[in-house]
Design a protein around this motif. Structure first.
Motif, mmCIF file in Angstrom:
data_model
loop_
_atom_site.group_PDB
_atom_site.id
_atom_site.type_symbol
_atom_site.label_atom_id
_atom_site.label_comp_id
_atom_site.label_asym_id
_atom_site.label_seq_id
_atom_site.Cartn_x
_atom_site.Cartn_y
_atom_site.Cartn_z
ATOM 1 N N ALA A 1 0.815 -1.221 0.000
ATOM 2 C CA ALA A 1 0.000 0.000 0.000
ATOM 3 C C ALA A 1 0.847 1.270 0.000
ATOM 4 C CB ALA A 1 -0.929 -0.004 1.209
ATOM 5 N N GLY A 2 2.106 1.158 0.445
ATOM 6 C CA GLY A 2 2.959 2.340 0.520
ATOM 7 C C GLY A 2 3.897 2.229 1.700
ATOM 8 N N ILE A 3 4.436 3.370 2.133
ATOM 9 C CA ILE A 3 5.394 3.390 3.240
ATOM 10 C C ILE A 3 4.870 4.299 4.331
ATOM 11 C CG2 ILE A 3 7.664 4.304 3.923
ATOM 12 C CD1 ILE A 3 8.954 2.957 1.754
ATOM 13 N N ARG A 4 4.998 3.871 5.594
ATOM 14 C CA ARG A 4 4.607 4.708 6.729
ATOM 15 C C ARG A 4 5.782 4.859 7.699
ATOM 16 N NH1 ARG A 4 0.967 6.140 4.170
ATOM 17 N NH2 ARG A 4 -1.265 6.116 4.584
ATOM 18 N N ILE A 5 6.021 6.069 8.149
ATOM 19 C CA ILE A 5 6.922 6.284 9.279
ATOM 20 C C ILE A 5 6.067 6.028 10.519
ATOM 21 C CG2 ILE A 5 8.508 7.887 10.431
ATOM 22 C CD1 ILE A 5 9.201 7.151 7.480
ATOM 23 N N THR A 6 6.557 5.160 11.406
ATOM 24 C CA THR A 6 5.706 4.649 12.476
ATOM 25 C C THR A 6 6.359 4.759 13.847
ATOM 26 O OG1 THR A 6 6.642 2.458 12.110
ATOM 27 C CG2 THR A 6 4.575 2.966 10.960
ATOM 28 N N LYS A 7 5.513 4.495 14.868
ATOM 29 C CA LYS A 7 5.983 4.390 16.248
ATOM 30 C C LYS A 7 5.997 2.914 16.654
ATOM 31 C CE LYS A 7 2.841 7.634 16.763
ATOM 32 N NZ LYS A 7 1.804 8.518 17.285
ATOM 33 N N GLN A 8 6.819 2.579 17.644
ATOM 34 C CA GLN A 8 6.821 1.209 18.161
ATOM 35 C C GLN A 8 5.442 0.895 18.721
ATOM 36 O OE1 GLN A 8 9.677 0.393 21.262
ATOM 37 N NE2 GLN A 8 9.107 -1.764 21.381
ATOM 38 N N GLY A 9 4.855 -0.231 18.309
ATOM 39 C CA GLY A 9 3.503 -0.589 18.717
ATOM 40 C C GLY A 9 3.440 -1.169 20.117
ATOM 41 N N LYS A 10 2.206 -1.438 20.558
ATOM 42 C CA LYS A 10 1.972 -1.949 21.921
ATOM 43 C C LYS A 10 1.676 -3.449 21.918
ATOM 44 C CE LYS A 10 1.450 2.403 23.695
ATOM 45 N NZ LYS A 10 2.810 2.962 23.548
ATOM 46 N N SER A 11 1.654 -4.075 20.741
ATOM 47 C CA SER A 11 1.331 -5.508 20.677
ATOM 48 C C SER A 11 2.342 -6.327 21.474
ATOM 49 C CB SER A 11 1.323 -5.972 19.220
ATOM 50 O OG SER A 11 0.345 -5.270 18.486
ATOM 51 N N ARG A 12 1.820 -7.311 22.193
ATOM 52 C CA ARG A 12 2.676 -8.177 23.007
ATOM 53 C C ARG A 12 2.302 -9.628 22.793
ATOM 54 N NH1 ARG A 12 1.936 -5.529 28.760
ATOM 55 N NH2 ARG A 12 0.060 -4.848 27.670
ATOM 56 N N TRP A 13 3.117 -10.532 23.323
ATOM 57 C CA TRP A 13 2.882 -11.959 23.136
ATOM 58 C C TRP A 13 2.046 -12.547 24.259
ATOM 59 C CZ3 TRP A 13 3.977 -14.799 18.914
ATOM 60 C CH2 TRP A 13 4.817 -14.205 17.959
ATOM 61 N N ASP A 14 1.099 -13.395 23.864
ATOM 62 C CA ASP A 14 0.457 -14.305 24.794
ATOM 63 C C ASP A 14 1.331 -15.549 24.776
ATOM 64 O OD1 ASP A 14 -1.676 -13.962 26.400
ATOM 65 O OD2 ASP A 14 -3.184 -14.139 24.807
ATOM 66 N N ASP A 15 2.255 -15.640 25.732
ATOM 67 C CA ASP A 15 3.220 -16.747 25.705
ATOM 68 C C ASP A 15 2.544 -18.069 26.017
ATOM 69 O OD1 ASP A 15 5.476 -15.064 25.304
ATOM 70 O OD2 ASP A 15 5.385 -14.516 27.420
#
Ligand code: MN
Length: 257
Positions: free
Chosen positions: A174-188
């Protein structure tokens, strides 16, 4: 331009071969990479064991230097002992598997680039969002073109770029985005198994809990088919709390019994 290339998947992985091949079109490339896979090694360095460097050949042609250490070891030794000078850029990857959100902390791919940033060398980490990548050529081209942009504009001291490329056909990007570190984490999940002697053992697996859907977050961007570029820094200070805690007036902690 001189570029040092490393990774965490090991010197024999297809991703590092694609990356080095693309960067050779624009620079003198030296490959220094772990001789065995070091995924999820984080920023570990080797202090209790000797490090050895061996020449690694690919189809009888010299490809690079293999080190029996971590990605961070490879960058430190690559600059100090193998190159003997500071390269213009360090590029790490191309990793099999995304390095978005909390994965940045565990990633050896990012840590190789972060070690370069610590040494004041501009750096880029590149990952594709699948553990079963068939074609690294698009991500390699992004790495090459971004390397040229970084060479032209430079980066702030201590800053590195963490790039994640969706594992989809190039025509669907879709293109390129300058981004921030996300909050997604692992369900270990530590999957419990039994060995042939009847003893239990555990094997780590899990699911990434998708908590970023906006395209200005790394994980959200790749989910929405954008190439994600996140500027990150090794300074772990929480500046908001740093300012807040000045009002805590903790001087009395020293004197209180
Ligand atoms: Mn890896």
């Amino acid at each position: 331009m001189n570029i040092l290339v490393s990774n965490d998947d090991g010197i024999d992985s297809p991703g590092i071969y694609s990356l080095a091949s693309a960067l050779k079109e624009i620079a003198e490339v030296t490959v220094v990479a772990p001789h065995q896979e070091q995924s999820a090694a984080g920023h570990a360095i080797t202090m209790q064991l000797p490090l050895r460097v061996t020449k690694y050949y690919r189809d009888k042609e010299f490809f690079g230097y293999a080190v029996n250490g971590t990605p961070a070891d490879c960058v430190k030794m690559g600059i100090r002992n193998i190159l003997g000078f500071y390269p213009d850029l360090v590029v790490s990857g191309i990793n099999n598997g995304s390095n978005t959100a909390i994965n940045i902390i565990y990633s050896g791919t990012v840590s190789a680039a972060r070690e370069a940033a610590i040494m004041d060398v501009p750096s880029i980490a590149v990952s594709v969002t699948s553990h079963n990548v068939k074609d690294f050529s698009f991500a390699a081209r992004i790495a090459k073109n971004l390397s040229l942009a970084v060479a032209e504009r430079g980066l702030m001291k201590g800053t590195l770029l963490n790039v994640n490329v969706p594992n989809i056909p190039e025509s669907e990007i879709a293109g390129i985005r300058i981004t921030k570190q996300g909050k997604s984490r692992w369900d270990d999940i530590y999957e419990k198994r039994t060995d042939p002697f009847g003893r239990d053992y555990y094997w780590l697996t899990g699911n990434l809990k998708q908590e970023d859907n906006e395209t200005d977050m790394d994980q959200g961007a790749v989910k929405n088919k954008f190439v994600s570029i996140t500027p990150i820094h090794f300074d772990l200070t929480d500046y908001e709390t740093y300012n807040l805690m000045k009002d805590w007036n903790l001087e009395h902690l020293v004197n209180e019994k």
